[in-house]
Design a protein around this motif. Structure first.
Motif, PDB file in Angstrom:
ATOM      1  N   ASN A  29       7.357   0.045   8.770  1.00  0.00           N
ATOM      2  CA  ASN A  29       7.843  -1.038   7.915  1.00  0.00           C
ATOM      3  C   ASN A  29       8.991  -0.517   7.047  1.00  0.00           C
ATOM      4  OD1 ASN A  29       5.842  -2.580   9.017  1.00  0.00           O
ATOM      5  ND2 ASN A  29       4.481  -2.482   7.248  1.00  0.00           N
ATOM      6  N   GLU A  30       9.942  -1.379   6.742  1.00  0.00           N
ATOM      7  CA  GLU A  30      11.122  -0.946   6.012  1.00  0.00           C
ATOM      8  C   GLU A  30      10.793  -0.474   4.606  1.00  0.00           C
ATOM      9  OE1 GLU A  30      14.235  -3.798   6.015  1.00  0.00           O
ATOM     10  OE2 GLU A  30      14.471  -3.798   8.208  1.00  0.00           O
ATOM     11  N   GLU A  31       9.840  -1.128   3.959  1.00  0.00           N
ATOM     12  CA  GLU A  31       9.439  -0.730   2.613  1.00  0.00           C
ATOM     13  C   GLU A  31       7.962  -1.019   2.415  1.00  0.00           C
ATOM     14  OE1 GLU A  31      11.856  -2.901  -0.098  1.00  0.00           O
ATOM     15  OE2 GLU A  31      10.957  -4.829   0.376  1.00  0.00           O
ATOM     16  N   SER A  32       7.397  -0.355   1.442  1.00  0.00           N
ATOM     17  CA  SER A  32       5.975  -0.521   1.161  1.00  0.00           C
ATOM     18  C   SER A  32       5.675  -1.935   0.680  1.00  0.00           C
ATOM     19  CB  SER A  32       5.545   0.495   0.092  1.00  0.00           C
ATOM     20  OG  SER A  32       4.344   0.101  -0.540  1.00  0.00           O
ATOM     21  N   SER A  33       4.514  -2.446   1.069  1.00  0.00           N
ATOM     22  CA  SER A  33       4.052  -3.748   0.590  1.00  0.00           C
ATOM     23  C   SER A  33       3.008  -3.614  -0.506  1.00  0.00           C
ATOM     24  CB  SER A  33       3.488  -4.574   1.753  1.00  0.00           C
ATOM     25  OG  SER A  33       4.517  -4.959   2.637  1.00  0.00           O
TER      26      SER A  33
END
Length: 363
Positions: free
Chosen positions: A240-244
């Protein structure tokens, strides 16, 4: 799922009924700064009915945040949340629903032999290993967390949970060293990152009781900066591009204000700061639990604070203290009767303290 359009439309439905900043930004939309919780109460049909009535009333009165967990009232709370959402005169897209995984849930009632139940449904089912089970009832093993997301979706009857928490991960410190617990949190985060990518959950968080509000030398301590780093690594592992990772939940009220007063989390410049300040600086939403201290503050608030808070009742003033803290998105309060919900909703008609005013009151 909750959407920006749906939650903004919900806010507009109530116009100027509430005080300043009652609705606050959450993702692309907004969420009420008072949320309804579903923890307390016996696992009975009678309490189910009271909760359903209370939740419907809350959703139709201006509260669009509902908090539950897979183990609350042996799974009954998740079922009731789903029932209330379908019964209320409200769009699903207007409501932020949060749930949690960590404690092994029973099914509607406590079994005669809880140990055997856990052994059969968790260990024998391959959801966790024995050395991943704390106090015979808690695990954040990846397979277990994955199963609990499915269970939450099934019991609520929803196709999407907006916010999903790891529930009290500090419980694992009873059976493992801190580094191992961080590793377990990261592995669980990888599961949640995949469920975000699959659109089963919108974002995730960590719900704690002690971990983020105690000093670093406390046996229950977990570092919020380290948890954030583990989420970033999990997102990278999954692709994933960034943490959720988007939220934390912790107790905060007039008599339990450690999340504001205890500097326990290291910043980039080597200083330490409180959980509330660190979360604010790193874009994490904070949802406060125990806002009424299990009901104690509904009877009386310390006089030095009570005199400057807004609200007609002690419960309302206690809620307004919690949601006035800098960095807090919403204060959660349990309510299993429409009368209590009405009182809690009315707290939102009063303005919260501004950040500077809160600082001076707290001092």
């Amino acid at each position: 799922m909750a959407t920006g359009r749906g939650t903004w439309a919900y806010r507009d439905r109530f116009g100027d009924s509430f005080g300043r900043t009652f609705f606050r930004r959450f993702g692309p939309g907004v969420v009420s700064s008072i949320g309804i919780g579903t923890y307390l109460g016996d696992p009975s049909d009678e309490v189910d009915d009271r909760y359903r009535e209370s939740l419907v009333f809350a959703l139709e009165s201006g509260i669009n945040l509902v908090d539950t967990a897979s183990n609350y009232r042996h799974g009954r709370s998740e079922r009731v949340v789903g029932d209330a959402l379908r019964e209320a005169d409200i769009d699903r897209e207007a409501v932020v629903v949060a749930s949690k995984a960590g404690f092994v849930p029973f099914d509607r009632s406590r079994p005669e032999n809880p140990g055997q139940y856990v052994r059969e449904t968790v260990l024998d089912a391959g959801l966790a290993e024995a050395d991943e089970l704390a106090h015979g009832s808690h695990t954040i093993a990846p397979t277990f967390v994955d199963e609990m997301v499915d269970r939450s979706l099934d019991l609520t009857g929803l196709d999407h949970i907006d916010l999903y928490y790891l529930h009290n991960p500090e419980t694992q410190l009873a059976i493992a060293d801190r580094e191992t617990v961080y590793d377990r949190i990261e592995a669980a985060f990888e599961v949640l990152e995949r469920r975000v990518a699959a659109d089963d959950i919108g974002r995730y968080g960590v719900a704690t009781w002690e971990a983020f509000r105690v000093a670093p030398d406390d046996e229950a301590y977990l570092s919020l900066p380290e948890v954030v780093r583990r989420a970033e690594r999990a997102a990278e592992t999954v692709g994933n591009e960034e943490s959720s990772l988007d939220a934390i939940q912790l107790p905060f009220n007039v008599v339990m204000a450690d999340a504001f007063s205890v500097d326990a989390h290291e910043t980039a410049d080597g200083e330490t700061t409180s959980a509330l300040w660190y979360a604010h600086e790193h874009g994490l939403h904070v949802f406060t639990s125990a806002s009424l201290a299990q009901g104690d503050l509904a009877a009386q608030i310390p006089e030095v604070v009570d005199d400057v808070l807004s609200g007609e009742t002690s419960a309302q003033r206690a809620l307004n203290f919690s949601r006035s803290a800098p960095g807090v998105t919403a204060a959660l309060v349990g309510a299993s009767s429409p009368e209590h919900v009405a009182e809690n909703v009315a707290a939102g008609t009063f303005d919260p303290l501004g950040a500077r005013a809160f600082d001076s009151v707290f001092e």
